[in-house]
Structure formats: structure tokens, C-alpha cells
Design a protein around this motif. Structure first.
Motif, PDB file in Angstrom:
ATOM      1  N   TYR A  79      26.414  25.709  44.205  1.00  0.00           N
ATOM      2  CA  TYR A  79      27.671  26.327  44.624  1.00  0.00           C
ATOM      3  C   TYR A  79      27.474  26.757  46.074  1.00  0.00           C
ATOM      4  O   TYR A  79      26.403  27.261  46.440  1.00  0.00           O
ATOM      5  CB  TYR A  79      28.007  27.555  43.780  1.00  0.00           C
ATOM      6  CG  TYR A  79      28.387  27.262  42.349  1.00  0.00           C
ATOM      7  CD1 TYR A  79      29.715  27.059  41.986  1.00  0.00           C
ATOM      8  CD2 TYR A  79      27.417  27.206  41.353  1.00  0.00           C
ATOM      9  CE1 TYR A  79      30.071  26.804  40.667  1.00  0.00           C
ATOM     10  CE2 TYR A  79      27.758  26.949  40.029  1.00  0.00           C
ATOM     11  CZ  TYR A  79      29.090  26.751  39.693  1.00  0.00           C
ATOM     12  OH  TYR A  79      29.430  26.491  38.386  1.00  0.00           O
ATOM     13  N   GLU A 108      32.824  26.995  46.700  1.00  0.00           N
ATOM     14  CA  GLU A 108      33.374  28.130  45.965  1.00  0.00           C
ATOM     15  C   GLU A 108      33.776  29.227  46.942  1.00  0.00           C
ATOM     16  O   GLU A 108      32.931  29.905  47.527  1.00  0.00           O
ATOM     17  CB  GLU A 108      32.336  28.645  44.960  1.00  0.00           C
ATOM     18  CG  GLU A 108      32.733  29.884  44.201  1.00  0.00           C
ATOM     19  CD  GLU A 108      34.092  29.783  43.537  1.00  0.00           C
ATOM     20  OE1 GLU A 108      35.007  30.492  43.997  1.00  0.00           O
ATOM     21  OE2 GLU A 108      34.240  29.004  42.573  1.00  0.00           O
ATOM     22  N   PHE A 158      34.340  35.088  40.075  1.00  0.00           N
ATOM     23  CA  PHE A 158      33.488  33.896  40.144  1.00  0.00           C
ATOM     24  C   PHE A 158      32.536  33.838  38.956  1.00  0.00           C
ATOM     25  O   PHE A 158      32.324  32.768  38.366  1.00  0.00           O
ATOM     26  CB  PHE A 158      32.697  33.886  41.453  1.00  0.00           C
ATOM     27  CG  PHE A 158      31.559  32.900  41.460  1.00  0.00           C
ATOM     28  CD1 PHE A 158      31.797  31.539  41.368  1.00  0.00           C
ATOM     29  CD2 PHE A 158      30.244  33.336  41.543  1.00  0.00           C
ATOM     30  CE1 PHE A 158      30.744  30.619  41.358  1.00  0.00           C
ATOM     31  CE2 PHE A 158      29.188  32.435  41.537  1.00  0.00           C
ATOM     32  CZ  PHE A 158      29.443  31.076  41.443  1.00  0.00           C
ATOM     33  N   GLU A 160      32.971  34.982  35.988  1.00  0.00           N
ATOM     34  CA  GLU A 160      33.707  34.553  34.800  1.00  0.00           C
ATOM     35  C   GLU A 160      33.849  33.029  34.784  1.00  0.00           C
ATOM     36  O   GLU A 160      33.674  32.385  33.746  1.00  0.00           O
ATOM     37  CB  GLU A 160      35.079  35.219  34.775  1.00  0.00           C
ATOM     38  CG  GLU A 160      35.028  36.730  34.550  1.00  0.00           C
ATOM     39  CD  GLU A 160      36.405  37.369  34.632  1.00  0.00           C
ATOM     40  OE1 GLU A 160      37.395  36.619  34.798  1.00  0.00           O
ATOM     41  OE2 GLU A 160      36.492  38.607  34.537  1.00  0.00           O
ATOM     42  N   SER A 161      34.162  32.452  35.939  1.00  0.00           N
ATOM     43  CA  SER A 161      34.281  30.993  36.031  1.00  0.00           C
ATOM     44  C   SER A 161      32.930  30.320  35.813  1.00  0.00           C
ATOM     45  O   SER A 161      32.844  29.259  35.183  1.00  0.00           O
ATOM     46  CB  SER A 161      34.836  30.592  37.403  1.00  0.00           C
ATOM     47  OG  SER A 161      36.115  31.136  37.613  1.00  0.00           O
ATOM     48  N   ARG A 164      32.205  30.123  32.198  1.00  0.00           N
ATOM     49  CA  ARG A 164      33.015  29.070  31.566  1.00  0.00           C
ATOM     50  C   ARG A 164      32.426  27.696  31.859  1.00  0.00           C
ATOM     51  O   ARG A 164      32.374  26.830  30.981  1.00  0.00           O
ATOM     52  CB  ARG A 164      34.465  29.147  32.053  1.00  0.00           C
ATOM     53  CG  ARG A 164      35.286  30.236  31.389  1.00  0.00           C
ATOM     54  CD  ARG A 164      36.774  30.009  31.590  1.00  0.00           C
ATOM     55  NE  ARG A 164      37.148  30.045  32.993  1.00  0.00           N
ATOM     56  CZ  ARG A 164      37.466  31.156  33.652  1.00  0.00           C
ATOM     57  NH1 ARG A 164      37.440  32.329  33.034  1.00  0.00           N
ATOM     58  NH2 ARG A 164      37.808  31.104  34.924  1.00  0.00           N
ATOM     59  N   ASP A 165      31.987  27.496  33.098  1.00  0.00           N
ATOM     60  CA  ASP A 165      31.355  26.217  33.448  1.00  0.00           C
ATOM     61  C   ASP A 165      30.130  25.966  32.574  1.00  0.00           C
ATOM     62  O   ASP A 165      29.887  24.844  32.117  1.00  0.00           O
ATOM     63  CB  ASP A 165      30.936  26.215  34.924  1.00  0.00           C
ATOM     64  CG  ASP A 165      32.118  26.084  35.865  1.00  0.00           C
ATOM     65  OD1 ASP A 165      33.216  25.725  35.394  1.00  0.00           O
ATOM     66  OD2 ASP A 165      31.945  26.344  37.074  1.00  0.00           O
TER      67      ASP A 165
END
Length: 296
Positions: A79, A108, A158, A160-161, A164-165
Motif C-alpha cells: 500500500y 491508498e 483505512f 477497516e478496509s 476487509r481485504d
């Protein structure tokens, strides 16, 4: 039962990244001379030749760390902040890795630098930064810019994302590979990331020192599923970063803690707020009755 399922039973954390590595960008023109910010937008500030060399050296160092793993089937996912200096840092770091090792790269925006406003007037910025020292680094908001608290909010989004990733296996499809996430960002953003992850307080954040150019912080997964800085880094390093002895003890506890465990010995989780409260109803009654709770 198939082989992958057997592995999943024996390694319940196999889908988690083995490491999450935070890297600050190399030396930039702004680090060398703050006058650069008066004519160049912050996101367009370039690396110096020294910064490019630092990034290449960091890439070599990171590659050596990852290649020394017992599992030779390791992979990396990057990232990167959209600023030119972080993108250039990533390009130089990437020279140390073969493409087969790289799962992917994502720009990002939420791990960008703290916004200081637009073009910066050098003398005015000097006064502003002096005010920040008096006000406090975390809550001070730059005129037309952000506070560290604002950065905390977007870093939280970020994370949280990121989870999820990980949960949806967007960054890790083969459980036989050790996944390493490398986040190329900025000094304050890296500190805020660690603050959010490890639930450090504002006061603890205020004592943290900024990473040097192309320095990195390695959060490594322990056998119980918790991440710790103490697996890779020494006590001396963490003290230099501004971690207190209690924070270092917490990192050592995390090395062997099970995911979801609560470290009751962390003073900032409970005693920081309730050190004046009795431990139990019995102790409270004893104090009210003037008794020590011991037999005469």
C-alpha cells in the motif's frame, strides 16, 4: 479431508499477514529545505538523491528479512501514499523484489501525509509549529489543514478496509504463502497507525518520536494471532521510538498472547482511569467500616 483444510486446522491464523511493515519515505527536498513547500505542493515534493539511495537500501534490507524466513514461499502486497515521495520510495524499494514475489500494489489516499494547508509560508509555518508544541501535537489543527486526530480518523477507516481485504482474501489467495503487507507512508501517519492498532493513548502518542527517513516498524504475527513490535525489534529500539517501559512490556505480552486476549496489566486500559476505585465490593465495604480487611 483435503490438504488445505488440514493446514487450516493446524494454523488457524494462516490467512493473516505474517508481517505488517510501516515504512517512512526517503529523504525529500522538504526534509532538506522547508522552503521547498513555499513553491511546490506538498504532494509534489520529490526525493533527494540521498532519499533514493535510502529507499534502495531499505528495499535490500526488507528483502533480506523476508527471504530469511523458513517458509520460502513468501509474498508481499504494497500500500502506498499517493504523494510523489512515497511513490518514488516504493519504486526504489521494489527494485529488490522479483515480480513473482509481489501480489499487488494499491495507492491508498488515506495513508497520505498530514495536511498542513496549501503552499506554506516559511516564517509563518515556524510560528505555527511553535504553537503546536504548546498546544499538543495530537489535537493541534493546522490552519487550512489537519490535526493528528484527523489523520487518526482516516487511518481508522483505512484499517477497516484493510481487514476487509484480508477477510475477503483480496491480498492473499494462497494459504501456503506467507503474506507480508508493506505500507509506504509518512512519519506521523505511521505513528498514528501504531497508536490506533495498539490502542495507545493520546499522552503516549505525544511521546513518540518520528521515524527517520526510510526507517520501518515491523509488526509481526505471534503464534497466538496477535501482532507485536517486540518480535523483530529490540527494547532499545522501542525506547528510542518513545515507547515507555509499560508499552514495551505490552509488546512482549503480545508476542505470545492469543488473539482477543485482554492484557489486564496494561495501566492505560483500566488503572489510568480507575486507580482510585476499590478492587471489589468487599474491599469497598472494609474501607467504609474502617477495617483493613485483615484478621486482628
Amino acid at each position: 479431508m483435503t490438504e488445505p483444510n488440514q493446514e487450516a486446522m493446524h494454523h488457524p491464523h494462516h490467512h493473516l499477514p505474517k508481517r505488517i511493515i510501516l515504512v517512512r519515505h526517503g529523504e525529500s527536498q522538504g526534509n532538506l529545505d522547508t522552503a521547498a513547500y513555499t513553491t511546490t505542493p506538498d504532494n509534489k515534493i520529490q526525493l533527494t538523491p540521498s532519499g533514493l539511495a535510502q529507499a534502495r537500501q531499505a528495499g535490500n534490507h526488507l528483502y533480506n528479512i523476508l527471504s530469511n524466513d523458513e517458509n520460502k514461499n513468501w509474498r508481499v502486497y504494497f500500500y502506498v501514499s499517493p504523494y510523489d515521495r512515497t511513490r518514488s520510495t516504493l519504486r526504489e524499494i521494489g527494485r529488490s523484489f522479483k515480480k513473482e514475489r509481489i501480489i499487488g500494489v494499491r495507492e491508498e489516499c488515506r495513508v497520505r501525509e498530514q495536511d498542513f494547508g496549501n503552499f506554506q509560508v516559511k516564517e509563518r509555518m515556524k510560528v505555527i509549529k511553535e504553537s503546536r508544541e504548546r498546544f499538543g501535537r495530537f489535537f493541534y489543527r493546522f490552519p487550512e489543514g489537519e490535526s493528528a486526530a484527523d489523520v487518526f480518523d482516516r487511518v481508522s477507516g483505512f484499517l477497516e478496509s484493510l481487514w476487509r481485504d484480508i477477510d475477503m482474501k483480496r491480498v492473499h489467495r494462497d494459504p501456503s504463502h506467507d503474506l507480508n503487507l508493506i505500507i509506504v507512508s509518512h512519519g506521523l501517519t505511521c505513528r498514528v497507525f501504531l497508536m490506533k492498532w495498539f490502542k495507545w493513548t493520546v499522552e503516549q502518542f505525544e511521546h513518540l518520536n518520528n521515524p527517520g527517513n526510510c526507517e520501518f516498524r515491523i509488526m509481526q504475527l505471534g503464534p497466538g494471532g496477535e501482532y507485536s513490535l517486540a518480535i523483530h525489534h529490540t527494547d532499545e529500539e522501542m525506547l528510542e521510538w518513545g515507547l515507555s517501559p509499560e508499552m514495551i512490556d505490552d509488546q512482549k505480552w503480545r508476542m505470545h498472547a492469543n488473539k482477543g486476549d485482554w492484557n489486564e496489566k496494561c495501566p492505560w486500559y483500566l488503572d489510568e482511569f480507575f486507580d482510585h476505585v476499590a478492587d471489589s465490593d468487599t474491599e469497598s465495604d472494609d474501607k467504609e467500616n474502617g477495617s483493613s480487611g485483615m484478621c486482628d
